[in-house]
Design a protein around this motif. Structure first.
Motif, PDB file in Angstrom:
ATOM      1  N   GLY A  24       0.827  -1.213   0.000  1.00  0.00           N
ATOM      2  CA  GLY A  24       0.000   0.000   0.000  1.00  0.00           C
ATOM      3  C   GLY A  24       0.853   1.252   0.000  1.00  0.00           C
ATOM      4  O   GLY A  24       0.582   2.208  -0.736  1.00  0.00           O
ATOM      5  N   ASP A  27       2.584   1.698  -3.391  1.00  0.00           N
ATOM      6  CA  ASP A  27       1.597   2.095  -4.398  1.00  0.00           C
ATOM      7  C   ASP A  27       1.270   3.587  -4.269  1.00  0.00           C
ATOM      8  O   ASP A  27       1.220   4.315  -5.253  1.00  0.00           O
ATOM      9  CB  ASP A  27       0.336   1.245  -4.229  1.00  0.00           C
ATOM     10  N   ARG A  28       1.069   4.060  -3.033  1.00  0.00           N
ATOM     11  CA  ARG A  28       0.772   5.486  -2.815  1.00  0.00           C
ATOM     12  C   ARG A  28       1.933   6.365  -3.271  1.00  0.00           C
ATOM     13  O   ARG A  28       1.743   7.373  -3.927  1.00  0.00           O
ATOM     14  CB  ARG A  28       0.513   5.761  -1.325  1.00  0.00           C
ATOM     15  N   ARG A  62       2.281   7.143  -6.897  1.00  0.00           N
ATOM     16  CA  ARG A  62       1.323   8.095  -7.482  1.00  0.00           C
ATOM     17  C   ARG A  62       1.522   9.517  -6.957  1.00  0.00           C
ATOM     18  O   ARG A  62       0.745  10.405  -7.261  1.00  0.00           O
ATOM     19  CB  ARG A  62      -0.108   7.610  -7.207  1.00  0.00           C
ATOM     20  N   ALA A  63       2.594   9.756  -6.163  1.00  0.00           N
ATOM     21  CA  ALA A  63       2.810  11.074  -5.567  1.00  0.00           C
ATOM     22  C   ALA A  63       3.361  12.065  -6.596  1.00  0.00           C
ATOM     23  O   ALA A  63       3.933  11.673  -7.613  1.00  0.00           O
ATOM     24  CB  ALA A  63       3.787  10.950  -4.396  1.00  0.00           C
TER      25      ALA A  63
END
Ligand SMILES: CC(C)(COP(=O)(O)OP(=O)(O)OC[C@H]1O[C@@H](n2cnc3c(N)ncnc32)[C@H](O)[C@@H]1OP(=O)(O)O)[C@@H](O)C(=O)NCCC(=O)NCCS
Length: 177
Positions: A55, A58-59, A62-63
């Motif tokens: 998780g 993945d975050r 996308r930053a």
């Protein structure tokens, strides 16, 4: 994770700083599941939940790459040994954080990694200053930051540690390009 938004590779005499990938999740999760690591950070929970690494990666993937960058720290023979990243603090200023798996402490790795990351941050990334801080009961991290050119601002501010479940006094530092 989108490679176009990833940091470039940064090399040091012994280490490689590269974009993390979802394939790092198992070893990241194993090394992060250590109270001695988690309690020195604000954000790592302890115990470390099984799906937290995926998780997190993945975050990060996308930053906004102008504001947030994460490097996997890789050592010869050992592969992934820890993480080093820049993220915007509450004021929007870039702030450095890092951790190394316990088997790899005391070899000078993080000093080497932070020094190289600051050259990248002030050069290719174009930052004029970077903030950081360490819990007052973590002098080893203070040594890393001092050796990498950070200076104490004099501010000692309470910051919440998820693993501790409470705040801890945090000695703030700044690095100027
Ligand atoms: C802090 C951490 C990154 C250090 O990484 P490392 O690669 O072992 O650090 P280095 O070997 O480059 O340098 C460590 C320095 O701390 C010193 N040190 C180690 N333990 C110490 C202690 N208890 N008190 C004072 N200094 C200490 C070492 O002597 C060395 O300094 P020196 O070169 O001047 O002798 C690593 O221990 C870690 O990941 N800890 C858990 C997570 C963490 O603290 N993250 C940082 C949050 S701010």
């Amino acid at each position: 994770m989108s490679q176009g938004r990833s940091p470039p590779e940064v090399s040091t005499p012994r280490l490689n700083l590269r974009a993390p990938s979802l394939a790092d999740a198992p070893v990241l999760g194993r090394l992060a599941d250590d109270a001695g690591v988690a309690r020195m950070t604000t954000g790592i929970p302890h115990p470390y939940p099984p799906d937290a690494a995926e998780g997190f990666l993945d975050r990060i993937g996308r930053a906004d790459p102008g504001r947030q960058r994460l490097f996997a720290v890789e050592a010869p023979d050992d592969g992934f040994v820890g993480l080093l990243g820049f993220h915007p603090n509450a004021e929007g200023a870039p702030e450095l954080g890092y951790w190394l798996g316990r088997p790899f402490w005391g070899r000078g790795y993080m000093t080497e990694a932070v020094r190289a990351a600051m050259v990248w941050a002030g050069g290719a990334w174009g930052k004029r200053f970077v903030m950081s801080g360490h819990f007052a009961d973590n002098p080893a991290s203070g040594r890393v930051l001092i050796k990498a050119g950070f200076l104490y601002t004099g501010d000692v501010t309470p910051r919440f540690s998820v693993a501790r479940g409470e705040t801890a006094p945090t000695r703030m530092m700044v690095w100027l390009a």
